[in-house]
Design an enzyme around this catalytic site. Sequence first.
Site, mmCIF file in Angstrom:
data_model
loop_
_atom_site.group_PDB
_atom_site.id
_atom_site.type_symbol
_atom_site.label_atom_id
_atom_site.label_comp_id
_atom_site.label_asym_id
_atom_site.label_seq_id
_atom_site.Cartn_x
_atom_site.Cartn_y
_atom_site.Cartn_z
ATOM 1 N N GLU A 100 -3.221 -6.317 15.584
ATOM 2 C CA GLU A 100 -2.721 -5.016 15.112
ATOM 3 C C GLU A 100 -3.803 -3.947 15.330
ATOM 4 O O GLU A 100 -3.512 -2.779 15.508
ATOM 5 C CB GLU A 100 -2.322 -5.095 13.620
ATOM 6 C CG GLU A 100 -1.454 -3.932 13.179
ATOM 7 C CD GLU A 100 -0.769 -4.148 11.829
ATOM 8 O OE1 GLU A 100 0.394 -4.563 11.789
ATOM 9 O OE2 GLU A 100 -1.419 -3.891 10.795
ATOM 10 N N GLY A 103 -4.361 -1.846 5.513
ATOM 11 C CA GLY A 103 -3.620 -3.010 5.015
ATOM 12 C C GLY A 103 -4.236 -4.335 5.424
ATOM 13 O O GLY A 103 -4.423 -5.243 4.606
ATOM 14 N N ARG A 104 -4.583 -4.467 6.708
ATOM 15 C CA ARG A 104 -5.079 -5.768 7.190
ATOM 16 C C ARG A 104 -6.516 -6.051 6.780
ATOM 17 O O ARG A 104 -7.060 -7.112 7.101
ATOM 18 C CB ARG A 104 -4.880 -5.876 8.707
ATOM 19 C CG ARG A 104 -5.487 -4.754 9.514
ATOM 20 C CD ARG A 104 -4.967 -4.787 10.959
ATOM 21 N NE ARG A 104 -5.417 -3.649 11.743
ATOM 22 C CZ ARG A 104 -4.823 -2.461 11.753
ATOM 23 N NH1 ARG A 104 -3.764 -2.237 11.005
ATOM 24 N NH2 ARG A 104 -5.281 -1.482 12.515
ATOM 25 N N LYS A 160 10.414 -0.158 13.340
ATOM 26 C CA LYS A 160 10.848 0.095 11.955
ATOM 27 C C LYS A 160 11.922 1.174 11.930
ATOM 28 O O LYS A 160 12.922 1.076 11.213
ATOM 29 C CB LYS A 160 9.665 0.604 11.110
ATOM 30 C CG LYS A 160 8.643 -0.436 10.741
ATOM 31 C CD LYS A 160 7.627 0.186 9.770
ATOM 32 C CE LYS A 160 6.389 -0.649 9.635
ATOM 33 N NZ LYS A 160 5.326 -0.018 8.850
ATOM 34 N N HIS A 188 -3.986 -32.924 19.252
ATOM 35 C CA HIS A 188 -2.810 -33.721 19.602
ATOM 36 C C HIS A 188 -1.611 -32.840 19.924
ATOM 37 O O HIS A 188 -0.472 -33.306 19.912
ATOM 38 C CB HIS A 188 -2.482 -34.679 18.448
ATOM 39 C CG HIS A 188 -3.647 -35.564 18.128
ATOM 40 N ND1 HIS A 188 -3.865 -36.756 18.764
ATOM 41 C CD2 HIS A 188 -4.690 -35.386 17.285
ATOM 42 C CE1 HIS A 188 -4.991 -37.295 18.308
ATOM 43 N NE2 HIS A 188 -5.503 -36.479 17.407
ATOM 44 N N GLU A 246 10.953 -4.430 3.845
ATOM 45 C CA GLU A 246 11.077 -5.826 3.415
ATOM 46 C C GLU A 246 10.620 -5.995 1.968
ATOM 47 O O GLU A 246 11.288 -6.646 1.157
ATOM 48 C CB GLU A 246 10.227 -6.745 4.300
ATOM 49 C CG GLU A 246 10.705 -6.872 5.728
ATOM 50 C CD GLU A 246 9.977 -5.906 6.665
ATOM 51 O OE1 GLU A 246 9.655 -4.776 6.235
ATOM 52 O OE2 GLU A 246 9.755 -6.279 7.828
ATOM 53 N N LYS A 255 0.844 -1.200 0.000
ATOM 54 C CA LYS A 255 0.000 0.000 0.000
ATOM 55 C C LYS A 255 0.880 1.251 0.000
ATOM 56 O O LYS A 255 0.672 2.172 -0.765
ATOM 57 C CB LYS A 255 -0.920 -0.019 1.225
ATOM 58 C CG LYS A 255 -1.851 1.150 1.288
ATOM 59 C CD LYS A 255 -2.736 1.110 2.522
ATOM 60 C CE LYS A 255 -3.454 2.435 2.668
ATOM 61 N NZ LYS A 255 -4.137 2.574 3.951
HETATM 62 O O1 F6P Z 1 4.108 -2.895 9.671
HETATM 63 C C1 F6P Z 1 2.725 -3.024 9.648
HETATM 64 C C2 F6P Z 1 2.124 -2.664 8.322
HETATM 65 O O2 F6P Z 1 2.038 -1.300 8.186
HETATM 66 C C3 F6P Z 1 0.771 -3.329 8.193
HETATM 67 O O3 F6P Z 1 -0.242 -2.600 8.764
HETATM 68 C C4 F6P Z 1 0.665 -3.500 6.719
HETATM 69 O O4 F6P Z 1 -0.305 -4.439 6.371
HETATM 70 C C5 F6P Z 1 2.069 -3.937 6.383
HETATM 71 O O5 F6P Z 1 2.884 -3.176 7.243
HETATM 72 C C6 F6P Z 1 2.488 -3.774 4.957
HETATM 73 O O6 F6P Z 1 2.370 -2.461 4.526
HETATM 74 P P1 F6P Z 1 2.435 -2.074 2.993
HETATM 75 O O7 F6P Z 1 1.268 -2.716 2.305
HETATM 76 O O8 F6P Z 1 2.380 -0.575 2.956
HETATM 77 O O9 F6P Z 1 3.733 -2.601 2.438
#
Ligand code: F6P
Length: 524
Positions: free
Chosen positions: A346, A260-261, A489, A377, A206, A200
Site C-alpha cells: 500500500e 492506518g498501516r 471504493k 513443502h 466494511e 481511523k
Molecule cells: O482502504 C485502505 C485503507 O484506507 C487503509 O489504508 C486503512 O488501513 C484501511 O482502509 C482502514 O481504514 P480506517 O481505519 O479508516 O477504517
Amino acid sequence: MSLPAINPTKTEAWKMLEKHFQEMKEQQMQDVFSEDPNRAERFKIEWQDFYVDYSNNRITEKTISLLLKLAEEVKLKEAIAQQFSGEKINETENRAVLHTALRDYDNMKPEVKSTLQKMKLFSEKIISGSHKGFTGKVITDVVNIGIGGSHLGPEMVTEALQFYKNHLKIQFIANIDGDDVTEKLNKLNPETTLFVVVSKSFTTQETIANASFVRSWFLKRGTQNDIQKHFVAVSANGNGAKEFGISEHNIYPMQDWVGGRFSLWSSVGLSICCAVGFNNFEAMLKGAFEMDNHFKKEDFENNIPVVLALLSIWYNNFFKAESEAVVAYSQYLNKLVPYLQQAVMESNGKSVDRNGEKIDYQTGTIVWGNVGSNSQHAYFQLLHQGTKLIPTDFIGFRESLHGNIENHNILMANFFAQTEALWEGTHNKKVEDPFKNFEGNKPTNTILIKKLTPKNLGSLIALYEHKLFVQGIIWNIFSYDQWGVELGKTIAKSTLAAIEKREPSAIVSASTQKLLDKFLGMKS
Ligand code: F6P
C-alpha cells in the site's frame, strides 16, 4: 520543507550500478566464501538481539559501496531527519508521518501519554474482570471490528504474542462477508463480549456495516444503555464514533499523523493490550523505539533497515526481480506476511514520482511468503528450481518459547539448510540428471533473533517500516498516501446502489452490467 525529489536513475551512483550490474549479472557466486573467508563476517550486522547475515547475496564490496552512494545522492539522511522531526512529508495528504512519535520514550507527546494511560486503565479493567457486562458478568471475549491497518497489525501481533496471552479470547471481524460475521457471532455471548470498533476515518464501508450489524445483534439481548459497557471505538473521527452511538468516554483517539498501516502502536493496539496486558504492549513499543534510534543514528553501512532496503533495490531495479518472499520460521508469525503486504504494497505501489511525473523504472516490490517449515513443502520448489529470481528474508529465533528443544533444533536445521541450499545449489557437485540440478546463487537474508519477545517483535516490525520508507525515498515516490484504494471504493458505492435498486443499467461498464444481470438473475 518538501522531501528531496531526485530521480534515482539520473544519479551517478545509478549509472555506476548499471555498469556494475553487467559485471555481476551472470556471476555464479558460490565460490565467494572460499575466495574470501571473511565474507560472512563482513556482510553481517549485529544489533541487540538481532543478527542479520546478508552474505548470501549477489553482491561484492563494490555493490554495497555503490548502493550507499545512491542513498547519499538521493539525500536519504535528510529525508530520515525530516520524517522524525514531524515535517509534513506525506505531501499529497498534507500530513506529518509520526508513528515513531507513538513510541518515542525520550520525548513523548502529552496526547500520546494520556492515550496510553487510558488504554492501560481500560485493558486492566477488562483483564481483571472489574469491568462487568450488562448482566454483571465479566468479559471473556474481545472482538476487534476493523479492516486494513485497523485489523492486520492487531491480529498479527496478538498471534505473534500468543505465548504472552492471558485468558481473554480475541477475535477479529474485518471482512464484510456476512457469513464470516455470523460464524463469529454464533460463538459469542453478548453478555460477556467487548467490541472494539477500530476505524481511523470511521467511514470505512466494511467496518461501519459490520459494526452496525453487530450492534443490532447485541440489541436483541441488551438495551441501548448497555451499549456503553460493550462497545468502544478507536478513531480519529470522534464525531463519527459518537454518531454511531459510542460515548465520548469510550472513544480512544488517533492522530491524523498516524497512517492506518502504521497504527498498531496507537490506540489501534487496544485489543493487543487486552490480549497480552499493557506491560507487554509497552515492551513492544520500546523495542520499536530502539529500532527507531538504530535507524536514525547508525551509519548506513551498519543500519539494518537501510542495508535491507538497498539490497532489495539492487534486485528489484537491476536484476528486475518482481517480488520478494518473507519466511518466518515460527508459527507465531503466521500473520506477518499479510501485515507486511499492506505495509509495503500500500505504501510503495506507486507509479508517479514526487514531482508528479510518471515513473519509468520499477517501484513497489511484491511481498509474499508464509511460515517455515510449512513453506518448504509448498512453494519452495519454485524458489530452488524456478525461472524467477526471488530474494527471500529468512526470520528465525535462537530459542523456542516452550523449550521443546528437539523440535526447535529440527526447525532451525531446516532454516539454515534452506538458505545454504538456495545459495550453494549443486554447484560444486557433479549432477548428471538435469532435473536434479540446482543452480543455486539464490539470494537470502538471514535475520536471526534471540527470542520472540514483545520487545524484539516491536523491533522487527519497525525494521520493516523503515525499510519500506528507505525504498520509497530512493524511488522518489510518496510512500505514505494510498490514493490507489479510492477508485474501487467509489465504484463500489454506485454498484451497491444498482444492486439494491436492481438496476444494472445504471452501471457504466458493459462488462459489469452483464455480470450484474447474471447476479440479479435477470435476462439481458
Ligand atoms: O482502504 C485502505 C485503507 O484506507 C487503509 O489504508 C486503512 O488501513 C484501511 O482502509 C482502514 O481504514 P480506517 O481505519 O479508516 O477504517
